[in-house]
Motif scaffolding. Structure first.
Motif: not given
Length: 278
Positions: A109-115
């Motif tokens: 998840v850390s590699k995805l857009n924060a939103t």
């Protein structure tokens, strides 16, 4: 062995009591010296039995002592093994900490857009809660002496996620995190598809506020066409889906295992009804 020793002694006493009255019954008392008693065949037999019982008793005590020492050794080794296993498990947990389900998912998840993190974590928490309940149900059956097959049936009961359930939770979480419009999402059927129309001109305008749009016929001419605005009609399936959505939302918020199990039972019944109406 103790009982045998006591029995032998009582036999000796009884034998002596039988002989003694005969001696005292005579008018003249005869003294019997120790050698005569010692050399008597009856006395020899009694003494032999007493000695045998004594040896058997000592042997039994020695066997019991050896058995107790062996059991003590086994118990000590078991404690050492359990301690060693616990230390090894802790070492492995530390070594593979990054590969636990939650940590591995956090890395993804850390590699995805924060939103987008919120919706992914809600999906993870929903599935994790179901798996936790499933494991608890499985272990409960095994502790009560149930078979592995019975335990796995309980596991599947709580861990399974039919397509209807998956689509519903994904739809609601998309709406919750402002990634989809609730009204537009309501147009999709239980299979996640929009209604099909043979004539595209008769198809409704999803999400449109205006009733007029233009259909271009050529580069120089366009014809205004009135398009139908879709009106959602209440159906039994829609009512069931709303009930399912409410339960899924409560399930995601709840931390009460008993309440969650009850909700899973209710959700499974709703999903079954939806599948029968499809």
């Amino acid at each position: 062995m103790t009982k045998l020793l006591y029995a032998s002694i009582l036999t000796a006493v009884f034998a002596m009591s039988v002989l003694t009255p005969n001696a005292f019954a005579q008018s003249d008392f005869n003294r019997i010296d120790g050698d005569e008693i010692k050399n008597s065949s009856i006395s020899q037999d009694i003494l032999a039995k007493i000695e045998f019982s004594k040896q058997q008793f000592l042997k039994a005590k020695e066997v019991e002592k050896t058995r107790n020492a062996h059991q003590k050794f086994i118990d000590e080794q078991r404690i050492i093994a359990e301690k060693s296993l616990e230390e090894e498990i802790q070492r492995m947990n530390q070594s593979y900490k990054a590969f636990t389900p939650k940590n591995a998912f956090a890395s993804y998840v850390s590699k995805l857009n924060a939103t987008d993190h919120g919706i992914f974590w809600d999906q993870f928490d929903y599935l994790q809660a179901k798996i936790t309940l499933a494991k608890d149900a499985r272990d409960s059956v095994l502790k009560q002496g149930g078979t592995f097959s019975e335990a796995m049936k309980q596991y599947v009961k709580y861990a399974k996620m039919p397509k209807v359930e998956m689509q519903n939770i994904v739809r609601d979480l998309n709406v919750k995190h402002n990634l989809a419009d609730a009204k537009i999402q309501s147009y999709f059927d239980i299979n996640g598809k929009l209604p099909r129309y043979d004539n595209d001109l008769e198809s409704p305008c999803y999400g449109c506020n205006e009733k007029i749009s233009k259909l271009q016929i050529s580069s120089e001419q366009s014809v205004p066409i009135k398009r139908v605005v879709l009106e959602q009609k209440p159906t039994k399936i829609n009512d069931l889906r709303e009930s399912l959505s409410e339960l899924q939302s409560d399930f995601l918020k709840s931390r009460d295992v008993i309440a969650q199990k009850k909700m899973v039972f209710e959700m499974n019944n709703i999903i079954k009804n939806i599948q029968e109406l499809k």
